[in-house]
Design a protein around this motif. Sequence first.
Motif, PDB file in Angstrom:
ATOM      1  N   VAL A   1       0.854  -1.183   0.000  1.00 47.75           N
ATOM      2  CA  VAL A   1       0.000   0.000   0.000  1.00 47.75           C
ATOM      3  C   VAL A   1       0.890   1.234   0.000  1.00 47.75           C
ATOM      4  CG1 VAL A   1      -1.786   1.304   1.214  1.00 47.75           C
ATOM      5  CG2 VAL A   1      -1.817  -1.201   1.284  1.00 47.75           C
ATOM      6  N   ASP A   2       0.708   2.111  -0.997  1.00 49.53           N
ATOM      7  CA  ASP A   2       1.431   3.377  -1.026  1.00 49.53           C
ATOM      8  C   ASP A   2       0.889   4.255   0.102  1.00 49.53           C
ATOM      9  OD1 ASP A   2       1.893   6.260  -1.748  1.00 49.53           O
ATOM     10  OD2 ASP A   2       2.921   5.355  -3.453  1.00 49.53           O
ATOM     11  N   VAL A   3       1.740   4.664   1.039  1.00 52.57           N
ATOM     12  CA  VAL A   3       1.245   5.370   2.223  1.00 52.57           C
ATOM     13  C   VAL A   3       0.795   6.791   1.903  1.00 52.57           C
ATOM     14  CG1 VAL A   3       2.632   3.982   3.799  1.00 52.57           C
ATOM     15  CG2 VAL A   3       3.571   6.114   2.894  1.00 52.57           C
ATOM     16  N   ASP A   4       1.184   7.341   0.755  1.00 54.99           N
ATOM     17  CA  ASP A   4       0.763   8.690   0.380  1.00 54.99           C
ATOM     18  C   ASP A   4      -0.558   8.683  -0.381  1.00 54.99           C
ATOM     19  OD1 ASP A   4       2.964  10.023   1.528  1.00 54.99           O
ATOM     20  OD2 ASP A   4       4.199   9.582  -0.229  1.00 54.99           O
ATOM     21  N   THR A   5      -0.717   7.748  -1.305  1.00 50.41           N
ATOM     22  CA  THR A   5      -1.908   7.726  -2.155  1.00 50.41           C
ATOM     23  C   THR A   5      -2.955   6.716  -1.708  1.00 50.41           C
ATOM     24  OG1 THR A   5      -1.021   6.052  -3.673  1.00 50.41           O
ATOM     25  CG2 THR A   5      -0.438   8.361  -4.099  1.00 50.41           C
ATOM     26  N   GLY A   6      -2.554   5.722  -0.908  1.00 55.57           N
ATOM     27  CA  GLY A   6      -3.475   4.663  -0.517  1.00 55.57           C
ATOM     28  C   GLY A   6      -3.667   3.607  -1.584  1.00 55.57           C
ATOM     29  N   GLU A   7      -2.951   3.723  -2.698  1.00 54.24           N
ATOM     30  CA  GLU A   7      -3.081   2.745  -3.779  1.00 54.24           C
ATOM     31  C   GLU A   7      -2.500   1.404  -3.342  1.00 54.24           C
ATOM     32  OE1 GLU A   7      -1.747   2.088  -8.467  1.00 54.24           O
ATOM     33  OE2 GLU A   7      -1.266   3.958  -7.408  1.00 54.24           O
ATOM     34  N   ALA A   8      -3.282   0.336  -3.554  1.00 51.79           N
ATOM     35  CA  ALA A   8      -2.872  -1.002  -3.132  1.00 51.79           C
ATOM     36  C   ALA A   8      -2.408  -1.820  -4.323  1.00 51.79           C
ATOM     37  CB  ALA A   8      -4.015  -1.710  -2.420  1.00 51.79           C
ATOM     38  N   GLY A   9      -1.426  -2.669  -4.100  1.00 51.78           N
ATOM     39  CA  GLY A   9      -0.928  -3.572  -5.127  1.00 51.78           C
ATOM     40  C   GLY A   9      -0.467  -4.863  -4.487  1.00 51.78           C
ATOM     41  N   GLN A  10       0.146  -5.715  -5.289  1.00 50.89           N
ATOM     42  CA  GLN A  10       0.559  -7.022  -4.795  1.00 50.89           C
ATOM     43  C   GLN A  10       1.727  -7.530  -5.625  1.00 50.89           C
ATOM     44  OE1 GLN A  10      -2.048 -10.744  -5.107  1.00 50.89           O
ATOM     45  NE2 GLN A  10      -2.522 -10.061  -3.019  1.00 50.89           N
ATOM     46  N   VAL A  11       2.652  -8.238  -4.978  1.00 51.75           N
ATOM     47  CA  VAL A  11       3.754  -8.881  -5.679  1.00 51.75           C
ATOM     48  C   VAL A  11       3.774 -10.352  -5.285  1.00 51.75           C
ATOM     49  CG1 VAL A  11       5.415  -8.265  -3.861  1.00 51.75           C
ATOM     50  CG2 VAL A  11       6.237  -8.827  -6.148  1.00 51.75           C
ATOM     51  N   ASP A  12       3.983 -11.219  -6.270  1.00 55.39           N
ATOM     52  CA  ASP A  12       4.055 -12.657  -6.032  1.00 55.39           C
ATOM     53  C   ASP A  12       5.526 -13.047  -5.944  1.00 55.39           C
ATOM     54  OD1 ASP A  12       3.960 -15.458  -6.072  1.00 55.39           O
ATOM     55  OD2 ASP A  12       2.146 -15.460  -7.299  1.00 55.39           O
ATOM     56  N   LEU A  13       5.934 -13.578  -4.785  1.00 55.54           N
ATOM     57  CA  LEU A  13       7.333 -13.942  -4.582  1.00 55.54           C
ATOM     58  C   LEU A  13       7.669 -15.307  -5.166  1.00 55.54           C
ATOM     59  CD1 LEU A  13       7.950 -12.697  -0.925  1.00 55.54           C
ATOM     60  CD2 LEU A  13       8.256 -11.473  -3.087  1.00 55.54           C
ATOM     61  N   GLY A  14       6.652 -16.085  -5.534  1.00 57.89           N
ATOM     62  CA  GLY A  14       6.902 -17.377  -6.147  1.00 57.89           C
ATOM     63  C   GLY A  14       7.273 -18.473  -5.169  1.00 57.89           C
ATOM     64  N   ALA A  15       7.234 -18.182  -3.877  1.00 57.92           N
ATOM     65  CA  ALA A  15       7.519 -19.177  -2.837  1.00 57.92           C
ATOM     66  C   ALA A  15       6.451 -19.041  -1.760  1.00 57.92           C
ATOM     67  CB  ALA A  15       8.909 -18.983  -2.246  1.00 57.92           C
ATOM     68  N   ALA A  16       5.980 -20.174  -1.246  1.00 50.63           N
ATOM     69  CA  ALA A  16       4.844 -20.175  -0.331  1.00 50.63           C
ATOM     70  C   ALA A  16       5.188 -19.601   1.032  1.00 50.63           C
ATOM     71  CB  ALA A  16       4.313 -21.601  -0.170  1.00 50.63           C
ATOM     72  N   SER A  17       4.171 -19.030   1.660  1.00 53.92           N
ATOM     73  CA  SER A  17       4.188 -18.614   3.053  1.00 53.92           C
ATOM     74  C   SER A  17       5.156 -17.483   3.380  1.00 53.92           C
ATOM     75  CB  SER A  17       4.490 -19.818   3.964  1.00 53.92           C
ATOM     76  OG  SER A  17       4.193 -19.519   5.302  1.00 53.92           O
ATOM     77  N   PRO A  18       5.109 -16.355   2.645  1.00 63.06           N
ATOM     78  CA  PRO A  18       5.840 -15.175   3.123  1.00 63.06           C
ATOM     79  C   PRO A  18       5.243 -14.748   4.461  1.00 63.06           C
ATOM     80  CG  PRO A  18       4.359 -14.585   1.328  1.00 63.06           C
ATOM     81  CD  PRO A  18       4.334 -16.077   1.433  1.00 63.06           C
ATOM     82  N   TYR A  19       6.091 -14.470   5.441  1.00 60.64           N
ATOM     83  CA  TYR A  19       5.566 -14.372   6.811  1.00 60.64           C
ATOM     84  C   TYR A  19       6.132 -13.196   7.595  1.00 60.64           C
ATOM     85  CZ  TYR A  19       3.695 -16.370  11.164  1.00 60.64           C
ATOM     86  OH  TYR A  19       3.000 -16.586  12.318  1.00 60.64           O
ATOM     87  N   ILE A  20       7.441 -13.159   7.780  1.00 64.62           N
ATOM     88  CA  ILE A  20       8.080 -12.064   8.511  1.00 64.62           C
ATOM     89  C   ILE A  20       8.779 -11.165   7.502  1.00 64.62           C
ATOM     90  CG2 ILE A  20       9.831 -11.442  10.219  1.00 64.62           C
ATOM     91  CD1 ILE A  20       9.386 -14.205  11.477  1.00 64.62           C
ATOM     92  N   VAL A  21       8.565  -9.853   7.610  1.00 63.02           N
ATOM     93  CA  VAL A  21       9.168  -8.917   6.677  1.00 63.02           C
ATOM     94  C   VAL A  21      10.056  -7.945   7.447  1.00 63.02           C
ATOM     95  CG1 VAL A  21       7.197  -7.327   6.768  1.00 63.02           C
ATOM     96  CG2 VAL A  21       8.702  -7.312   4.780  1.00 63.02           C
ATOM     97  N   ALA A  22      11.217  -7.636   6.870  1.00 62.52           N
ATOM     98  CA  ALA A  22      12.154  -6.689   7.470  1.00 62.52           C
ATOM     99  C   ALA A  22      12.789  -5.881   6.348  1.00 62.52           C
ATOM    100  CB  ALA A  22      13.229  -7.421   8.279  1.00 62.52           C
ATOM    101  N   GLY A  23      13.269  -4.684   6.672  1.00 66.09           N
ATOM    102  CA  GLY A  23      13.795  -3.813   5.639  1.00 66.09           C
ATOM    103  C   GLY A  23      15.182  -3.295   5.938  1.00 66.09           C
ATOM    104  N   ALA A  24      15.924  -3.012   4.872  1.00 68.12           N
ATOM    105  CA  ALA A  24      17.202  -2.316   4.935  1.00 68.12           C
ATOM    106  C   ALA A  24      17.204  -1.331   3.782  1.00 68.12           C
ATOM    107  CB  ALA A  24      18.364  -3.299   4.811  1.00 68.12           C
ATOM    108  N   GLU A  25      18.150  -0.412   3.765  1.00 64.61           N
ATOM    109  CA  GLU A  25      18.179   0.597   2.714  1.00 64.61           C
ATOM    110  C   GLU A  25      18.281  -0.068   1.343  1.00 64.61           C
ATOM    111  OE1 GLU A  25      20.633   4.644   1.428  1.00 64.61           O
ATOM    112  OE2 GLU A  25      21.130   3.577   3.280  1.00 64.61           O
ATOM    113  N   GLY A  26      17.234   0.101   0.540  1.00 59.71           N
ATOM    114  CA  GLY A  26      17.222  -0.455  -0.803  1.00 59.71           C
ATOM    115  C   GLY A  26      16.759  -1.892  -0.899  1.00 59.71           C
TER     116      GLY A  26
END
Length: 315
Positions: free
Chosen positions: A190-215
Motif C-alpha cells: 500500500v502506497d502510504v501517500d496515495t493509498g493505492e494497493a498492489g501485490q507482488v508474487d514472490l513465487g515461494a509459499a508462506s511469506p511471513y516475517i518482513v524486514a527492511g534495509a536501505e534499498g
Amino acid sequence: MLDEGVVASRALPFEGLEPTQAEAPFRHGTNAWMVANGSVSYDGTHLLRYSQESCAVQGFEVDEPAIWGVVADDQAFYTTNAIDGAAHVRRRTMDGEIAAEALVPETLLSGLASGGDRLYAVGPLGEAETERTVVITFDAATFEELDRIELGDSRTPVSALVHEGTLYLPAGATSDPDGSGQEVSTVDMVDVDTGEAGQVDLGAASPYIVAGAEGWLVCTHTFMNAPFRDMDAYGQVTVLDAATGEASTVDVGPGLRQISVVGDELLVLTQQGEGDARLTRYVLADMSELSSAQIPVPEGGEHYLSGVIAHLPGS
C-alpha cells in the motif's frame, strides 16, 4: 564473529518472552521491543524495551491479556490486542501511561506498522463467513481514524512494515471460517501517500516475517505453529530489490525461525527439530555467508528460540 560461538547468556525475569505474533523484534534506534505475555495462572503481561548497546532491559507491566503487536517511536510505544471480539489499540508514553486509545469492533488487529505521524493496523474484519483483511490508518498522536482499506480475503496474522514509502504485508496463508486455509505466495503493498494497493508474487509459499534495509526488503517463508507443513520444511528467504522489484529466493536451511536485518547484513536463526539452533550471518546483496554459530539448547524444562536482537559493531 559468529564463528566464536556463544560467549555469554542471561536470564530475564519475564514469562513467555518473544516477539509479537508473526513479527521479528521491532527495533527503533538502538532499542528492540518484545512482549512477555506471561502465564494465565500467575504472571502478568509485560512490554520489554531492550537496549542493543548496553543490554539493559526495562519492563512495562500492562493490564492486557495478551499483546498482538508493538511498535515505538521517540515519544511513545503502541500496542494492539483483542478483547470480546474487538481490537484495542493503545498509545503509551515512555512512562507506560496510556495517552490515547481506539476500539475497533468485529476485528483482530494483529499487526502494527509505524510511519512517522501515522500508525497502521492490519487484521481481519467482519463476521467469520465474510471476513476481509483491513488496513486502518490512525493519527499516531490522537488515534483519529484517517483511512480504511480492504485488501481481500482474510489471512493468518503476519508482520507489517512501512519501508521507503510503502506498507508491506506478507499474505502468509488464507484463513477460512472452518479453520482450514492454504499457503499463498504474495505480499500486499500500500502506497502510504496515495493509498493505492498492489501485490507482488514472490513465487515461494508462506511469506511471513518482513524486514527492511536501505534499498532492500527481506521476507521469510516460515510460519508460527505451522499447520500446513512440518516446521523443518520451512527454510527460504526472499530478498527483494526495492527499486527494481527483482526478487531472489534462497535456501537458508531447515527450520527457519527468525531473521534480523542489521545494516547491509542479514542474521538468520534456524533450528531443526528440537536440536541445537544455528545463527548465520549473510551479506544482503548476494546472500553470501559470512559466518555462523551453533546455539546449544538449554537442558531441562521447556525452551524455544523466539527472536534475534542484534547490534553488530559499526551498525
